[in-house]
Write a protein that holds these residues in place. Structure first.
Motif, PDB file in Angstrom:
ATOM      1  N   ASP A 296       0.830  -1.208   0.000  1.00  0.00           N
ATOM      2  CA  ASP A 296       0.000   0.000   0.000  1.00  0.00           C
ATOM      3  C   ASP A 296       0.861   1.254   0.000  1.00  0.00           C
ATOM      4  N   ASP A 297       1.916   1.248   0.828  1.00  0.00           N
ATOM      5  CA  ASP A 297       2.816   2.407   0.866  1.00  0.00           C
ATOM      6  C   ASP A 297       3.502   2.612  -0.473  1.00  0.00           C
ATOM      7  N   ALA A 298       3.928   1.531  -1.093  1.00  0.00           N
ATOM      8  CA  ALA A 298       4.603   1.626  -2.393  1.00  0.00           C
ATOM      9  C   ALA A 298       3.637   2.162  -3.450  1.00  0.00           C
ATOM     10  N   ARG A 299       2.400   1.710  -3.411  1.00  0.00           N
ATOM     11  CA  ARG A 299       1.399   2.195  -4.376  1.00  0.00           C
ATOM     12  C   ARG A 299       1.093   3.674  -4.160  1.00  0.00           C
ATOM     13  N   GLU A 300       1.008   4.099  -2.901  1.00  0.00           N
ATOM     14  CA  GLU A 300       0.740   5.506  -2.607  1.00  0.00           C
ATOM     15  C   GLU A 300       1.859   6.399  -3.142  1.00  0.00           C
ATOM     16  N   ASP A 301       3.097   5.963  -2.937  1.00  0.00           N
ATOM     17  CA  ASP A 301       4.230   6.745  -3.438  1.00  0.00           C
ATOM     18  C   ASP A 301       4.215   6.811  -4.962  1.00  0.00           C
ATOM     19  N   ARG A 302       3.918   5.678  -5.594  1.00  0.00           N
ATOM     20  CA  ARG A 302       3.862   5.663  -7.059  1.00  0.00           C
ATOM     21  C   ARG A 302       2.748   6.580  -7.562  1.00  0.00           C
ATOM     22  N   THR A 303       1.613   6.560  -6.900  1.00  0.00           N
ATOM     23  CA  THR A 303       0.497   7.415  -7.302  1.00  0.00           C
ATOM     24  C   THR A 303       0.874   8.888  -7.173  1.00  0.00           C
ATOM     25  N   ALA A 304       1.567   9.253  -6.103  1.00  0.00           N
ATOM     26  CA  ALA A 304       1.990  10.644  -5.926  1.00  0.00           C
ATOM     27  C   ALA A 304       2.944  11.061  -7.042  1.00  0.00           C
ATOM     28  N   GLN A 305       3.852  10.179  -7.422  1.00  0.00           N
ATOM     29  CA  GLN A 305       4.791  10.492  -8.493  1.00  0.00           C
ATOM     30  C   GLN A 305       4.068  10.603  -9.833  1.00  0.00           C
TER      31      GLN A 305
END
Length: 127
Positions: A69-78
């Motif tokens: 979930d954290d990795a997906r959130e970071d990718r979404t922000a980028q």
């Protein structure tokens, strides 16, 4: 439960480099739509590469889903940052197209207002 957002050092360094480059170019005002699109493409590629490496590392942890979930959130922000760059590029292109269209319309109006006289030439054989 609210989890704090964590950025990996690599992601943070990439974001800071992109922000620094954007600030330097914005100060000059010399950004073109192609430069913006290239930066957005590079940001997307970096986001996908970072996500792939983080995703692989998540499966070695006990809390796999939280890590993913954290990795997906970071990718979404980028990806959202890349979309903002592409939106700016689209606005630049749209502005250029509008200016070109207005120039064509003004030229057409000028031609209608000042018609060019064409000399009449007699047809051969008709006298």
């Amino acid at each position: 439960m609210i989890r704090p957002r964590r950025l990996t050092p690599i992601v943070f360094a990439c974001l800071m480099a992109v922000a620094g480059a954007a600030a330097a170019q914005d100060a000059d005002g010399t950004q073109s739509s192609t430069q913006l699109r290239e930066r957005a493409k590079a940001m997307r590629k970096a986001a996908e590469a970072d996500f792939a490496s983080r995703e692989a590392g998540c499966y070695d942890r006990f809390r796999v889903n939280a890590c993913l979930d954290d990795a997906r959130e970071d990718r979404t922000a980028q990806m959202q940052a890349a979309r903002k760059l592409e939106a700016r590029a689209n606005r630049i292109d749209r502005g250029a197209r509008i200016k070109a269209m207005e120039a064509r319309l003004k030229e057409a109006e000028d031609r209608r207002a000042n018609p060019v006289s064409v000399p009449l030439v007699p047809l051969p054989g008709a006298q």
